[in-house]
Design a protein around this motif. Structure first.
Motif, short mmCIF file in Angstrom:
data_model
loop_
_atom_site.label_atom_id
_atom_site.label_comp_id
_atom_site.label_asym_id
_atom_site.label_seq_id
_atom_site.Cartn_x
_atom_site.Cartn_y
_atom_site.Cartn_z
N HIS A 186 -13.26 -2.29 -5.39
CA HIS A 186 -11.54 -2.21 -5.71
C HIS A 186 -11.01 -0.49 -5.29
O HIS A 186 -11.77 0.17 -6.20
N PRO A 187 -10.18 -0.61 -4.69
CA PRO A 187 -9.99 0.81 -4.24
C PRO A 187 -8.60 1.44 -5.41
O PRO A 187 -8.68 2.39 -4.97
N HIS A 188 -8.25 1.18 -6.40
CA HIS A 188 -7.10 1.62 -7.48
C HIS A 188 -7.30 1.99 -8.53
O HIS A 188 -7.52 2.58 -9.38
N TYR A 189 -9.59 1.69 -8.76
CA TYR A 189 -10.39 1.57 -10.09
C TYR A 189 -10.27 2.85 -10.30
O TYR A 189 -9.54 3.57 -11.16
N GLU A 190 -10.45 4.13 -9.10
CA GLU A 190 -9.94 5.59 -9.21
C GLU A 190 -9.26 6.00 -10.28
O GLU A 190 -8.83 6.87 -10.54
N THR A 191 -7.58 5.51 -8.93
CA THR A 191 -6.48 6.66 -9.37
C THR A 191 -5.99 5.86 -10.94
O THR A 191 -5.43 6.49 -11.72
N ILE A 192 -6.30 4.20 -10.71
CA ILE A 192 -6.05 3.78 -12.79
C ILE A 192 -7.29 4.67 -13.97
O ILE A 192 -6.13 5.05 -14.66
N GLN A 193 -7.95 5.30 -13.09
CA GLN A 193 -8.97 5.18 -14.04
C GLN A 193 -8.10 7.39 -14.91
O GLN A 193 -8.34 7.97 -16.09
N PRO A 233 8.92 9.55 15.21
CA PRO A 233 9.89 11.10 14.79
C PRO A 233 9.52 11.39 13.30
O PRO A 233 9.48 11.02 12.07
N THR A 234 9.41 13.02 13.75
CA THR A 234 8.50 13.72 11.96
C THR A 234 9.69 14.62 11.31
O THR A 234 9.28 15.18 10.65
N LYS A 235 10.79 14.11 12.34
CA LYS A 235 11.73 15.26 12.20
C LYS A 235 12.46 14.71 10.79
O LYS A 235 12.38 13.56 11.20
N GLY A 236 13.51 15.57 10.08
CA GLY A 236 14.28 15.08 9.04
C GLY A 236 13.81 15.60 7.39
O GLY A 236 13.23 16.79 7.97
N ILE A 237 14.88 14.57 6.65
CA ILE A 237 14.23 15.31 5.39
C ILE A 237 12.57 15.44 5.07
O ILE A 237 11.56 14.08 5.45
N LYS A 238 12.53 16.08 4.14
CA LYS A 238 10.69 16.71 3.55
C LYS A 238 10.33 15.53 3.38
O LYS A 238 8.87 15.17 4.32
N GLU A 239 10.54 14.36 2.73
CA GLU A 239 10.27 13.81 2.27
C GLU A 239 9.64 12.51 3.14
O GLU A 239 8.29 11.35 3.27
N TYR A 240 10.87 12.14 4.03
CA TYR A 240 10.58 11.38 5.00
C TYR A 240 9.63 12.00 6.36
O TYR A 240 8.54 11.05 6.57
N HIS A 241 9.66 12.90 6.27
CA HIS A 241 8.60 13.43 7.06
C HIS A 241 7.23 13.23 6.47
O HIS A 241 5.78 12.83 7.33
N LYS A 242 6.99 13.60 5.05
CA LYS A 242 5.81 13.11 4.81
C LYS A 242 5.13 11.94 4.71
O LYS A 242 4.20 11.57 4.92
N ASN A 243 6.51 10.51 4.43
CA ASN A 243 6.18 9.91 4.89
C ASN A 243 5.40 9.33 6.00
O ASN A 243 4.42 8.42 5.71
N ILE A 244 5.62 9.82 7.10
CA ILE A 244 5.66 9.48 8.58
C ILE A 244 4.47 10.16 8.54
O ILE A 244 3.38 9.75 9.23
N LEU A 245 3.57 11.10 7.97
CA LEU A 245 2.75 11.80 8.48
C LEU A 245 1.36 11.20 7.67
O LEU A 245 0.24 10.82 8.25
N PRO A 276 0.97 -1.39 0.30
CA PRO A 276 0.18 -0.03 0.24
C PRO A 276 1.01 1.49 0.28
O PRO A 276 0.12 2.15 -0.53
N TYR A 277 1.55 0.84 0.44
CA TYR A 277 2.91 2.38 0.42
C TYR A 277 3.35 2.63 -0.56
O TYR A 277 3.54 3.96 -1.13
N ILE A 278 3.39 1.79 -1.66
CA ILE A 278 4.07 1.95 -3.30
C ILE A 278 3.24 2.52 -4.02
O ILE A 278 3.28 3.11 -4.39
N PHE A 279 1.73 1.99 -3.69
CA PHE A 279 0.91 2.65 -4.23
C PHE A 279 0.27 4.02 -3.32
O PHE A 279 0.13 4.58 -4.84
N HIS A 280 0.59 4.02 -2.77
CA HIS A 280 0.38 5.81 -2.20
C HIS A 280 1.07 6.49 -2.73
O HIS A 280 1.48 7.68 -2.73
#
Length: 590
Positions: free
Chosen positions: A149-156, A380-392, A102-106
């Protein structure tokens, strides 16, 4: 290279500078690649601790690599993308755990993978469609068969349905390609068909040509020499049949119930299970194709073969949970818009169906899941921007799951488990410590959902976690809806404190409220008048707090008393009732 892959490469260099060792080193090249894909690296030295450790770990995370691949697939000139990229990404998806997919899907991989269909190299196309199928399959297994299916709209969004079908047809009509590269052509054609059959779970394929071709191809795969393809084709065909009431009604016209009912007496419990699920699918079709106010169209034909009696006998026999649950569903569907006249049957079926609502919630939020949510909230949510975004993103996904299970439901036992898991304390720590602007409404709303629809005993368990400092701090948030969530959560806890003590006793939360400057901040919110909702509830909070006490500040006393009196004529019944209680407290203190 991309920004994400640059960060990953820099992280590897930093580790090598500190340790002198390549972090993903294996005994062979394949093992080193597998270590990268699975995020296995040598432990960092003990002297690398705190924020530095978190930063380095986030930099060499496989998520950085995934971002890099997706960016390449979306932006790089197609013919410069070699099979090294598509093969590595396919391997990452294939070896990722069910929890990680699911994290890859996101990360939104579909646009880039679908773009690869235009590549001139058929092996790259094969790996792209395989990656898509693996992600779609993960989306299917992580949700109930009865859900779309939860991915239908994203595929569309990427015109994916049409492009996957175009890939299917391309390999169907290109005879020259099929003649010389038969296995490769079959590979992508099979997986394109499987993708569509999974995506259209609980949906009708409205394009008649697509529907006919995909169903026929999936049926042909049931005899495939590849066991993996054969197994997935069985699932795909099940999904296609599930979404077609037309097919089910054609089966019903063949008078299936006498034969299926007879199978319920079989000694093989799996055959009994097959029969009962077939019956329920036909009954569902009968229900969904008639008005809610109409009785079930199969009722008489079911009774004609003594089906009701035998289904209830199977329910009482309790051969397995599977058949018992579905027997109850069958009887529930059959008695659409009519009463179950047998009192024993009515009571047993209703009680069982009610129990399933609770059991299903407990299965979704089992102890392992609650522990995972609590641990994710502590990340922890500190660190580089992408890591922060992934945790949130991970935290918000957890909280949305939690809210979806408990919202609007009175379930004190489940909430007790949530409180004892540490989730409430983790949320309160976020409210107290985290930058306000990074706290979204998902956090405040989840806390409200936990606090709402609770008995006073369980609310006091929340009070024991010292909730007021965090909730009071949220009153300073710029998002008025988060402020509203905080103030209603506060009033629910104050109400519990009032109702569990004598009327002549002062409020038991008064001192803890003053300790975090809560009274002053609540009155400031009242005077600020952000919204009627928060102003009304701020006034109620202050009156509850001053139960059996006089409000010594004359300005506060006058403004709050006048506002509470005005609420006696409010259109909101909930407010009127609480205003009456509040006026009683005011009268007692004067």
């Amino acid at each position: 290279m991309t920004e994400a892959s640059d960060i990953w490469a820099l992280g590897v260099i930093v580790v090598e500078m500190f340790t002198g060792v390549y972090p993903f080193e294996g005994r062979t090249l394949d093992e080193s690649v597998a270590n990268i894909i699975n995020g296995r690296f040598k432990p960092l030295p003990d002297y690398i601790q705190g924020e530095l450790q978190e930063m380095i770990i986030s930099m060499i995370s496989v998520l950085q690599v995934i971002d890099g691949f997706i960016s390449i697939f979306e932006n790089r000139e197609l013919e410069s993308i070699t099979r090294t990229y598509s093969s590595a990404f396919s391997l990452i998806v294939d070896t990722a755990s069910q929890e990680d997919k699911p994290y890859i899907f996101h990360k939104r991989p579909y646009p880039g993978l679908i773009r690869l269909f235009e590549h001139s190299k058929y092996l790259i196309i094969n790996e792209a469609i395989n990656s898509i199928f693996l992600l779609i399959k993960a989306g299917s297994t992580s949700t109930p068969d009865t859900d779309r299916h939860p991915h239908y709209e994203t595929i569309q969004e990427s015109d994916g349905i049409n492009k996957i079908f175009a890939l299917f047809q391309k390999n169907e009509i290109n005879e020259y390609f099929a003649m010389f590269q038969k296995n490769e052509s079959k590979y992508s054609k099979d997986r394109a068909a499987l993708c569509l059959s999974f995506l259209f779970r609980m949906r009708e394929i409205t394009d008649s040509v697509m529907r006919m071709k995909i169903i026929n191809h999936i049926k042909s795969l049931l005899n495939d020499s590849d066991d993996y393809v054969k197994e997935k084709a069985q699932n795909g065909l099940k999904y296609l049949i599930l979404n077609s009431d037309e097919v089910k009604l054609l089966i019903y016209s063949k008078n299936p119930y006498p034969g299926l009912i007879r199978l319920l007496e079989h000694t093989n419990s799996k055959i009994v299970s097959d029969a009962i699920i077939s019956i329920i699918l036909l009954l569902q079709a009968g229900s969904s194709t008639t008005k809610e106010s109409d009785t079930h169209p199969h009722f008489e034909s079911f009774l004609a073969c003594d089906g009701l009696k035998k289904i209830f006998a199977l329910f009482q026999k309790n051969v397995s949970k599977y058949s018992r649950d579905r027997s109850a569903f069958c009887i529930g569907f059959l008695f659409k818009a009519q009463e179950i006249t047998d009192p024993v049957m009515r009571q047993e079926i209703i009680n069982h169906l009610k129990s399933l609502l609770y059991v299903n919630r407990c299965e979704i939020l089992n102890e392992t899941e609650l522990i995972k949510i609590e641990q994710d909230l502590k990340l922890p949510t500190k660190g580089i921007k992408e890591y922060h975004k992934n945790i949130l993103q991970k935290q918000e996904t957890d909280l949305l799951l939690l809210s979806s299970v408990i919202v609007g439901r009175e379930d004190n036992e489940l909430r007790k488990r949530i409180i004892s898991s540490g989730i409430v304390e983790s949320l309160l720590l976020i409210f107290t410590k985290r930058d306000l602007n990074s706290i979204t409404r998902t956090y405040s709303q989840t806390f409200f959902h936990i606090t709402n629809n609770l008995n006073d005993e369980v609310k006091l368990l929340i009070y024991n976690k010292n909730p007021y400092p965090g909730l009071i701090r949220l009153l300073e948030h710029t998002n008025s809806k988060i402020v509203s969530d905080a103030i209603i959560s506060i009033i629910l806890l104050l109400q519990a404190g009032s109702s569990t003590t004598k009327e002549s006793d002062t409020h038991p939360h008064f001192e803890s409220f003053l300790a975090c400057d809560g009274l002053k901040k609540i009155f400031a919110l009242f005077q600020k008048n952000v919204s009627k909702y928060s102003r009304d509830r701020s006034a109620l909070c202050i009156v509850y707090l001053f139960k059996a006490r006089e409000i010594t500040d004359p300005l506060m006393r006058n403004e709050i008393a006048n506002h509470i009196k005005s609420l006696q004529n409010d259109a909101d019944t909930w407010l009127k009732e609480r205003a009456k209680t509040a006026l009683k407290y005011i009268d007692q203190s004067t």
